[in-house]
Design a protein around this motif. Structure first.
Motif, short mmCIF file in Angstrom:
data_model
loop_
_atom_site.label_atom_id
_atom_site.label_comp_id
_atom_site.label_asym_id
_atom_site.label_seq_id
_atom_site.Cartn_x
_atom_site.Cartn_y
_atom_site.Cartn_z
N HIS A 90 0.69 -1.29 -0.05
CA HIS A 90 -0.10 0.09 0.04
C HIS A 90 0.84 1.36 0.02
O HIS A 90 0.52 2.47 -0.71
CB HIS A 90 -0.88 0.07 1.15
CG HIS A 90 -1.79 -1.25 1.21
ND1 HIS A 90 -2.04 -1.80 2.30
CD2 HIS A 90 -2.44 -2.02 0.23
CE1 HIS A 90 -2.82 -3.06 2.26
NE2 HIS A 90 -3.07 -3.19 0.77
N THR A 91 2.10 1.18 0.51
CA THR A 91 2.68 2.44 0.76
C THR A 91 3.47 2.76 -0.63
O THR A 91 3.10 3.94 -1.11
CB THR A 91 4.21 2.14 1.62
OG1 THR A 91 3.59 1.87 3.03
CG2 THR A 91 4.99 3.41 1.73
N LEU A 92 3.87 1.85 -1.35
CA LEU A 92 4.45 1.98 -2.74
C LEU A 92 3.46 2.55 -3.68
O LEU A 92 3.38 3.68 -4.18
CB LEU A 92 5.24 1.00 -3.27
CG LEU A 92 5.51 1.07 -4.63
CD1 LEU A 92 6.64 2.07 -4.87
CD2 LEU A 92 6.04 -0.29 -5.00
N LYS A 93 2.24 1.79 -3.54
CA LYS A 93 1.09 2.14 -4.83
C LYS A 93 0.32 3.65 -4.09
O LYS A 93 0.19 4.48 -5.19
CB LYS A 93 -0.17 0.98 -4.01
CG LYS A 93 -1.47 1.27 -5.00
CD LYS A 93 -2.30 0.29 -4.86
CE LYS A 93 -3.56 0.10 -5.60
NZ LYS A 93 -4.44 1.19 -5.00
N ASN A 94 0.43 3.98 -2.93
CA ASN A 94 -0.25 5.23 -2.55
C ASN A 94 0.83 6.35 -2.93
O ASN A 94 0.38 7.53 -3.26
CB ASN A 94 -0.31 5.29 -0.93
CG ASN A 94 -1.50 4.53 -0.61
OD1 ASN A 94 -2.44 3.85 -1.49
ND2 ASN A 94 -1.70 4.32 0.70
N ILE A 95 2.26 6.06 -2.55
CA ILE A 95 3.15 7.11 -3.36
C ILE A 95 3.11 7.23 -4.58
O ILE A 95 3.11 8.54 -5.23
CB ILE A 95 5.01 6.83 -2.86
CG1 ILE A 95 4.74 6.64 -1.33
CG2 ILE A 95 5.55 7.82 -3.50
CD1 ILE A 95 6.08 6.00 -0.87
#
Lengths: 207, 207
Positions: free
Chosen positions: B74-79
């Motif tokens: 989720h972190t990478l996707k959100n960034i």
């Protein structure tokens, strides 16, 4: 505790030396190792590095940031020449020598000789620091050029490792504190560590 | 102290869990922060990150390694969706909560809510951790795909910073120890630090 809130114009307004100290601290505590290299003429080089990160366990990969080649950077040049380098964890008994290896020695001068740090060789062509407890040999796998500021991110594969057997736990964890490995903050602040605890693998069901 | 000398075939022979613990320790002590993000639907996410490095002071840049997107990240996707994230230094009063945020929560679940960590907002769209003493807002500048193992190296520009004024020295040095920032080794070992000293700028003439 008075909080301050800074934005980009505040960084721009800082004087160069202040900003270098300041921004260098933001990433938190950093790894601390001496990078050992050799050029094709057999001249060795040693430089402190604090921008090393774990990249992956299988294959075993580590990443290292290098400053631009605009002033002579023997470490980067040597790695590109030979494809090899070593990382040697720095401990309390030689962190002052390690720090001093960042001075701008001429390219013909080996920091090993100038600082009286004894070299040691294993399978890698690159030299190890004899007194380092944890010694890692790497081969260059990938190099990325960061457009924003001309730095380079190198990815290396761990090809060799020398360390004390008794600091390895049954589950593979290496007790860096027992090895005396230090950490650094900013450009020049050296720290020992005190372990709080190891925490179990996090699961949603633990809540 | 019995030393062992390992080579590539020894890493290959390790079982997966052992090797993950083992190789994760090699880079030395690591930074420790919670990365705060938000997706375009307004769902926030929090994840512990320990692979953050200093990239440059002018412009102020930081680098962060992210695991591959083969399982939901989720972190990478959100960034990548918003171009923004925050880094919040982790201190002793909430490292256990920070560790727990690495559990695999569903994408609809915010780790902030699940773990009772209070969000805070400033100029960045991405959420900060209210109780963190040092809060950094970043915008994505560059993304590098590491071929060797499918990980990604993100370079972000510092756009915003919230921190206590009294931990900043006259020369710009930030006293991370006074802020209570912790360091981590391997996957799960948390450490406080004890400052040895700050060393002066190294010059050849000091020898």
């Amino acid at each position: 505790m008075k909080l301050i809130n800074l934005e980009e114009s505040d960084f721009d307004a800082m004087n160069k030396r202040y900003r270098t100290n300041f921004i260098n601290c933001l990433s938190g505590f950093k790894s601390l190792a001496l990078a050992g290299t050799i050029n094709n003429d057999g001249v060795t080089n040693l430089a402190p590095v604090s921008s090393v990160i774990h990249v992956g366990a299988n294959p075993p990969l580590m990443g290292m940031l290098m400053r631009p080649n605009t002033v002579p950077r023997h470490t980067l040049k040597n790695i590109l020449e030979t494809g090899m380098w070593t990382l040697n964890h720095v401990s309390e008994d030689f962190y002052q020598q390690a720090h001093q290896s960042s001075a701008r020695f001429d390219k013909e001068v080996s920091e090993f000789t100038a600082l009286g740090i004894v070299e040691e060789y294993h399978s890698s062509k690159a030299p190890y620091v004899q007194k380092a407890k944890i010694k890692i040999g790497l081969s260059l796998e990938e190099k990325f050029d960061i457009q924003s500021n001309g730095t380079h991110f190198l990815v290396g594969r761990v090809t060799e490792l020398i360390l004390p057997e008794d600091i390895i736990a049954d589950d593979g964890f290496i007790d860096l504190e027992a090895a005396g490995t230090l950490t650094v903050s900013g450009l020049d602040s050296y720290h020992k560590t005190n372990k709080l605890e190891r925490l179990p693998y996090a699961k949603v069901s633990n809540l």
